[in-house]
Motif scaffolding. Structure first.
Motif, PDB file in Angstrom:
ATOM      1  N   UNK A  81       5.998  31.071 -16.673  1.00  0.00           N
ATOM      2  CA  UNK A  81       6.198  29.823 -15.942  1.00  0.00           C
ATOM      3  C   UNK A  81       5.247  29.717 -14.760  1.00  0.00           C
ATOM      4  N   UNK A  82       4.491  30.780 -14.452  1.00  0.00           N
ATOM      5  CA  UNK A  82       3.558  30.656 -13.338  1.00  0.00           C
ATOM      6  C   UNK A  82       2.273  29.982 -13.819  1.00  0.00           C
ATOM      7  N   UNK A  83       1.703  29.160 -12.961  1.00  0.00           N
ATOM      8  CA  UNK A  83       0.482  28.433 -13.352  1.00  0.00           C
ATOM      9  C   UNK A  83      -0.664  29.410 -13.535  1.00  0.00           C
ATOM     10  N   UNK A  84      -0.614  30.512 -12.802  1.00  0.00           N
ATOM     11  CA  UNK A  84      -1.658  31.532 -12.910  1.00  0.00           C
ATOM     12  C   UNK A  84      -1.759  32.031 -14.349  1.00  0.00           C
ATOM     13  N   UNK A  85      -0.599  32.338 -14.949  1.00  0.00           N
ATOM     14  CA  UNK A  85      -0.591  32.868 -16.306  1.00  0.00           C
ATOM     15  C   UNK A  85      -0.983  31.791 -17.306  1.00  0.00           C
ATOM     16  N   UNK A  87      -2.998  29.264 -16.738  1.00  0.00           N
ATOM     17  CA  UNK A  87      -4.458  29.156 -16.638  1.00  0.00           C
ATOM     18  C   UNK A  87      -5.128  30.306 -17.374  1.00  0.00           C
ATOM     19  N   UNK A  88      -4.603  31.509 -17.144  1.00  0.00           N
ATOM     20  CA  UNK A  88      -5.207  32.694 -17.750  1.00  0.00           C
ATOM     21  C   UNK A  88      -5.137  32.617 -19.275  1.00  0.00           C
ATOM     22  N   UNK A  89      -3.997  32.092 -19.795  1.00  0.00           N
ATOM     23  CA  UNK A  89      -3.877  31.969 -21.244  1.00  0.00           C
ATOM     24  C   UNK A  89      -4.956  31.041 -21.785  1.00  0.00           C
ATOM     25  N   UNK A  90      -5.128  29.902 -21.062  1.00  0.00           N
ATOM     26  CA  UNK A  90      -6.138  28.937 -21.485  1.00  0.00           C
ATOM     27  C   UNK A  90      -7.522  29.577 -21.433  1.00  0.00           C
ATOM     28  N   UNK A  91      -7.817  30.271 -20.312  1.00  0.00           N
ATOM     29  CA  UNK A  91      -9.116  30.942 -20.188  1.00  0.00           C
ATOM     30  C   UNK A  91      -9.335  31.926 -21.328  1.00  0.00           C
ATOM     31  N   UNK A  92      -8.280  32.683 -21.635  1.00  0.00           N
ATOM     32  CA  UNK A  92      -8.393  33.684 -22.701  1.00  0.00           C
ATOM     33  C   UNK A  92      -8.774  33.013 -24.010  1.00  0.00           C
ATOM     34  N   UNK A  93      -8.096  31.880 -24.300  1.00  0.00           N
ATOM     35  CA  UNK A  93      -8.396  31.175 -25.551  1.00  0.00           C
ATOM     36  C   UNK A  93      -9.813  30.634 -25.557  1.00  0.00           C
ATOM     37  N   UNK A 260      -9.224  34.211 -14.344  1.00  0.00           N
ATOM     38  CA  UNK A 260      -8.501  35.383 -14.824  1.00  0.00           C
ATOM     39  C   UNK A 260      -8.134  35.178 -16.288  1.00  0.00           C
ATOM     40  N   UNK A 261      -7.926  36.284 -16.991  1.00  0.00           N
ATOM     41  CA  UNK A 261      -7.493  36.219 -18.387  1.00  0.00           C
ATOM     42  C   UNK A 261      -6.212  37.020 -18.502  1.00  0.00           C
ATOM     43  N   UNK A 262      -5.598  36.958 -19.674  1.00  0.00           N
ATOM     44  CA  UNK A 262      -4.349  37.720 -19.855  1.00  0.00           C
ATOM     45  C   UNK A 262      -4.570  39.192 -19.535  1.00  0.00           C
ATOM     46  N   UNK A 263      -5.714  39.737 -19.993  1.00  0.00           N
ATOM     47  CA  UNK A 263      -5.904  41.172 -19.783  1.00  0.00           C
ATOM     48  C   UNK A 263      -6.141  41.491 -18.311  1.00  0.00           C
ATOM     49  N   UNK A 264      -6.860  40.645 -17.581  1.00  0.00           N
ATOM     50  CA  UNK A 264      -7.057  40.969 -16.162  1.00  0.00           C
ATOM     51  C   UNK A 264      -5.746  40.833 -15.391  1.00  0.00           C
ATOM     52  N   UNK A 265      -4.891  39.895 -15.818  1.00  0.00           N
ATOM     53  CA  UNK A 265      -3.595  39.776 -15.128  1.00  0.00           C
ATOM     54  C   UNK A 265      -2.719  40.996 -15.427  1.00  0.00           C
ATOM     55  N   UNK A 266      -2.744  41.455 -16.681  1.00  0.00           N
ATOM     56  CA  UNK A 266      -1.974  42.662 -17.006  1.00  0.00           C
ATOM     57  C   UNK A 266      -2.419  43.809 -16.105  1.00  0.00           C
ATOM     58  N   UNK A 267      -3.737  43.940 -15.950  1.00  0.00           N
ATOM     59  CA  UNK A 267      -4.287  45.010 -15.120  1.00  0.00           C
ATOM     60  C   UNK A 267      -3.794  44.865 -13.677  1.00  0.00           C
ATOM     61  N   UNK A 268      -3.880  43.646 -13.164  1.00  0.00           N
ATOM     62  CA  UNK A 268      -3.456  43.412 -11.791  1.00  0.00           C
ATOM     63  C   UNK A 268      -1.979  43.766 -11.616  1.00  0.00           C
ATOM     64  N   UNK A 269      -1.157  43.327 -12.579  1.00  0.00           N
ATOM     65  CA  UNK A 269       0.276  43.599 -12.470  1.00  0.00           C
ATOM     66  C   UNK A 269       0.580  45.099 -12.491  1.00  0.00           C
ATOM     67  N   UNK A 270      -0.313  45.870 -13.147  1.00  0.00           N
ATOM     68  CA  UNK A 270      -0.073  47.308 -13.255  1.00  0.00           C
ATOM     69  C   UNK A 270      -0.681  48.092 -12.106  1.00  0.00           C
ATOM     70  N   UNK A 271      -1.679  47.506 -11.432  1.00  0.00           N
ATOM     71  CA  UNK A 271      -2.420  48.281 -10.439  1.00  0.00           C
ATOM     72  C   UNK A 271      -2.129  47.861  -9.009  1.00  0.00           C
ATOM     73  N   UNK A 272      -1.678  46.610  -8.807  1.00  0.00           N
ATOM     74  CA  UNK A 272      -1.521  46.142  -7.438  1.00  0.00           C
ATOM     75  C   UNK A 272      -0.058  45.938  -7.103  1.00  0.00           C
TER      76      UNK A 272
END
Lengths: 586, 364
Positions: A81-85, A87-93, A260-272
């Protein structure tokens, strides 16, 4: 397997003689062959099924307080539900689509030039065109960052100096930049996917079109290309799903432009901070579902429709004469090589030999300082090189042994049901993007003693993730060996295991070497699995490059990137040498 | 003494395909038995079940009274425990070993001493006529020689039974014909029990003591080559082995001691059949009769008072030793083989006669 009851077993055993008593039903099932198969199933379960299950489980679980877990869909609803995700989904596609479309266009054209036309310098150009295949898109991103970063990029500086421009013409920190780098590096994949089917196509198919009165280009567009459509679609779908999961390129080129893309967000969620394992796992699960779906479509729907049948006869298809257009083809191919090989490697080379980089190469600054630094002095970089070599040489060896073993378990022996199960399990990791495999291993093993051995954990994760590739290489050689070769050894009195040792492995040797080198190359360049899993001490080269790029001067980054490139190219050269050997021996 | 006993063998591939459907037969000691049939008839699967390369779904396999496979008891000895020899269609010569190493492999697997191994290798190579080629790279040999290596390898460790899976089908025609005789002689000389799989009926006729004809996973007929050829039980066997004429007819009366009259409308004639009539055949029932082309004689020979037919030669192809003719009689075109020195032309009117003992009533 028929299930004789115990009474039947005893009743029948009386008249059947000593041999029957010795090999009861249990004995029949737990023979050496089935034990090996059950053993491999167990191993694959620990390596692949366990981490992926833990990963999926954690996507459906939240921990409202310490020690309490609730099964829920909150991770999905909250994250998506976050706009960040969104956007990231769209970027990924967009990135995945752009990458597959462009690499398809370029790769198919190049493959056609090489396989079917009289374009000059094909041999040399093929070697150059395939170089990016053996490097990594992340190395490409580092190099293009050096070339086309808005203020510091070498190309930008040159253009400004040459034409007196007021603003830098290129900006690699953009969607275009990301797609371009990815497309450049995935083009050889497309090339390799298509060239096989073009090479094997019966030239009579094209010649009859020519006789019917169509020209060169029309024949290519109406006959040649459509006939290789299944191969091309396969390639495009695979590139699409692989680039959906790519981490290195967008994480390097995206942040400045807030892409951002799905993978960069996953990384951020795991590292920050704050860590969001549930959210990352939810994102990863969605990515995994798409990857698996794409691969399913490719394997089950597209690949079986291939028109091109391999004929036993080794005829050389006649080539299409392009006339003066062959120079256009040549120019296109050279331009590709310029963008994908010469400019990136050239920029890194120039930068690595200047101690202080001031936007351009200066002879007065000529120095091997950067090289000496990353090779001998800079402890982190030296350790990373060592780690990668250990992973590549030892990890590659263990993986290739496992692959050899598994391919025999899958393709040989009599229990087809168990073989099918092993085949299925060992192909599964192909649907798990590297970043997710790394994360799955991390959350599965973090609280176990295994986490104290980060190199071992990395090795296991690499082994799992790249197992399907090694397996495919060896299996294809094994498939070409008649199983009668092994059956006759069995009949001569040697057991399943000793047949493997004395007959199968010696005959498979070329395939085993090829797989080992391929795995070596993959392990040396590995980034996505390692980026979450590696600790500071166990960081392999790609992770170190990722860290260096953020913290060090361009010259140091360039020199280190080139050390990695050199290792990869060395592996490639040996690989191609052996590859030709393999052709000779078959 | 029955050396090999195969009892009620069933093998399915997947849930649908029944590759071997209730096959039973025995092979006596020193006997050469051929499983003959078109591709997909289950002959190779049967052989592979005997070898232990396939696990049958049902049935028993015993060799020299030892149970090799018994679905009832869940017994299935792995191939290496069976001490059989097998020659494959592809020869399956190991390319990474020399000729001697190939032949030695099975002897070594029995745990023989070094001296014993080399002695047996020399002997085996001598048997197949490859003495002195032991150090050669096996894959550099010609097809016929590779075939001999494969045979030597299978013979070398004194297997209980030799299995052959279409071993000659990759050779060229001339060599194949020579190898047939040579192989059959060698096996007789060594008094070996052999089970041989082929789709080539000529090969089966030349080599076997007994032929088992298979189709769709079932045994159609079992017998020595002479009986199989001259008294086929059904139209499949009649047609698969050799060339034949198959006539549709209706059973008529029996003539005591001579045979059964069959009304063949297409020939506008009645034919007396003396073979294949040892069963109840209701008068008036539809049946098939087979007559081989070479048993149809031209001219009115005195001995054949029955089965005399008139016809007109519609086509005659000269094959050197014989004429291959099509002769129209009634609405049927009979295939007839006539001696090469006969004077025959298309369009000629002829009289033909067939001995009742050559007319076989089929069971289908």
């Amino acid at each position: 397997m028929s299930s004789a009851s115990k009474s039947e077993l005893e009743a029948g055993g009386g008249g059947a003689g000593p041999a029957a008593a010795a090999s009861s039903l249990a004995g029949r099932f737990f023979n050496s062959e089935n034990s090996l198969k059950i053993g491999s199933l167990g191993l694959l379960t620990i390596l692949a099924i366990l981490p992926v299950s833990v990963f999926i489980y954690s996507a459906f679980v939240t921990h409202p307080e310490a020690g309490k877990s609730i099964f829920t869909f909150t991770n999905f609803t909250k994250t998506f539900s976050t706009s960040e995700v969104l956007d990231a989904s769209l970027n990924t596609l967009i990135i995945a689509l752009g990458t597959s479309v462009f690499s398809c266009l370029v790769g198919v054209s190049l493959a056609w030039f090489h396989a079917r036309t009289d374009m000059p310098f094909r041999r040399t150009l093929e070697a150059l065109t395939l170089i990016p295949f053996f490097l990594s898109s992340f190395l490409g991103a580092v190099a293009w960052w050096a070339l086309a970063a808005p203020r510091t990029g070498i190309l930008n500086r040159w253009m400004i100096d040459l034409f007196g421009l007021s603003a830098p013409p290129f900006n690699i920190y953009s969607m275009t930049g990301i797609v371009m780098v990815m497309a450049l590096f995935y083009t050889p994949y497309m090339y390799l996917f298509t060239i096989g089917s073009l090479n094997r196509m019966d030239p009579a198919l094209e010649e009859s079109a020519r006789v019917c009165g169509t020209g060169v280009l029309r024949t290519a567009l109406r006959v040649t290309i459509p006939l290789s459509t299944p191969a091309m679609l396969s390639g495009a779908v695979i590139i699409f799903v692989v680039s959906m999961g790519v981490f290195g390129v967008p994480s390097l080129l995206g942040p400045i432009a807030r892409i951002s893309t799905l993978s960069t967000i996953i990384y951020t969620k795991m590292e920050e901070y704050p860590l969001d394992i549930g959210g990352a796992a939810a994102l990863g699960s969605v990515l995994m579902v798409f990857t698996a779906l794409g691969l399913f479509i490719q394997r089950k729907i597209i690949a079986p429709r291939s028109y091109v049948t391999v004929t036993g006869k080794g005829y050389r298809p006649s080539r299409v004469s392009l006339g003066p257009w062959k120079y256009v083809a040549l120019a296109i191919n050279c331009f590709y090589v310029l963008l994908a090989v010469i400019l990136p490697l050239g920029a890194l080379l120039l930068a690595s030999f200047n101690r202080a980089w001031l936007g351009g190469f200066r002879w007065s600054q000529l120095s091997i300082y950067n090289w000496a630094y990353v090779l001998f002095e800079y402890e982190y970089a030296v350790r990373a090189t060592k780690n990668s070599l250990i992973l590549g040489l030892v990890g590659g060896l263990i993986t290739v042994v496992l692959c050899t073993f598994l391919s025999m378990v899958i393709l040989r022996g009599r229990n087809k049901k168990l073989s099918g199960a092993v085949d299925y399990l060992s192909t599964l990791p192909i649907g798990v993007p590297g970043l997710i495999m790394g994360m799955a291993f991390l959350i599965t093993w973090i609280k176990t003693p295994l986490y104290a051995l980060p190199m071992l954990l990395l090795m296991m994760a690499y082994m799992t993730r790249y197992l399907p590739y090694g397996l495919r290489t060896i299996s294809s050689v094994l498939q070409s060996l008649s199983s009668e070769l092994e059956e006759s050894a069995r009949i001569c009195g040697s057991s399943f295991v000793s047949t493997i040792r004395k007959i199968t492995v010696p005959l498979l040797r070329p395939g085993i070497f090829a797989a080992y080198l391929m795995l070596f190359i993959m392990f040396i360049r590995e980034l996505p699995v390692s980026v979450l899993l590696a600790t500071e001490d166990s960081a392999p080269m790609a992770v170190a490059l990722y860290i260096l790029q953020e913290n060090e001067a361009l010259g140091v980054v360039a020199a280190f990137a080139l050390v990695q490139t050199a290792l990869l190219l060395l592996g490639t050269i040996v690989f191609r040498k052996l590859g030709s050997l393999e052709e000779l021996s078959v | 003494m029955a050396e090999v006993v195969v009892k009620d063998l069933v093998k399915r591939f997947g849930s649908e395909t029944l590759a071997v459907d209730n096959v039973s037969f025995t092979v006596g000691e020193g006997e050469f038995v051929t499983l003959l049939g078109p591709s997909g008839c289950g002959k190779t699967t049967t052989l592979r079940c005997i070898a232990g390369l396939e696990t049958p779904d049902e049935g028993d396999i015993l060799i020299a009274d030892e149970v090799f496979t018994s679905s009832r008891n869940g017994v299935c000895l792995p191939p290496e425990k069976r001490r059989l020899g097998m020659v494959f269609q592809s020869y399956a010569i190991w390319p990474h070993m020399s000729v001697s190493e190939n032949v030695a492999y099975g002897i070594q697997a029995q745990g023989a001493s070094r001296a014993e191994v080399s002695e047996k290798v020399v002997k085996a190579l001598e048997l197949v006529g490859l003495s002195g080629l032991g150090e050669r790279n096996a894959t550099k040999l010609s097809g016929g020689q590779q075939q001999r290596v494969s045979l030597a390898r299978a013979l070398a460790y004194n297997p209980r039974v030799l299995l052959f899976d279409e071993p000659l089908s990759n050779l060229d025609a001339k060599l194949r014909e020579r190898m047939r005789v040579e192989l059959a002689n060698l096996i007789k000389e060594l008094k070996l029990t052999a089970i041989y799989v082929t789709h080539d009926q000529a090969e089966a006729m030349v080599m076997s003591d007994r032929i088992i004809v298979m189709k769709d996973g079932r045994i159609q007929q079992e017998g020595d080559p002479h009986a199989t050829y001259n008294e086929p039980v059904n139209s499949f066997v009649a047609d698969f082995i050799g060339v034949t004429n198959i006539l549709e007819g209706k059973a008529g009366e029996r003539e005591n001691g001579k045979g059964l009259w069959v009304d063949v409308p297409s020939l506008q004639s009645k034919i007396l059949c003396a073979k294949g009539i040892d069963r109840d055949i209701a008068a008036g029932s539809d049946l098939l009769v087979t007559v081989r082309p070479e048993y149809i004689e031209l001219g009115e020979s005195g001995s054949n008072v029955h089965n005399v037919l008139e016809g007109q030669v519609s086509d005659a192809v000269y094959l050197g030793q014989s004429w291959d003719c099509l002769i129209q009689s009634g609405s049927f075109e009979l295939r007839v083989q006539v001696r090469g020195d006969a004077d025959i032309r298309a369009g000629q009117s002829v009289t033909m006669s067939i001995s009742p003992s050559r007319c076989v009533v089929l069971s289908d």
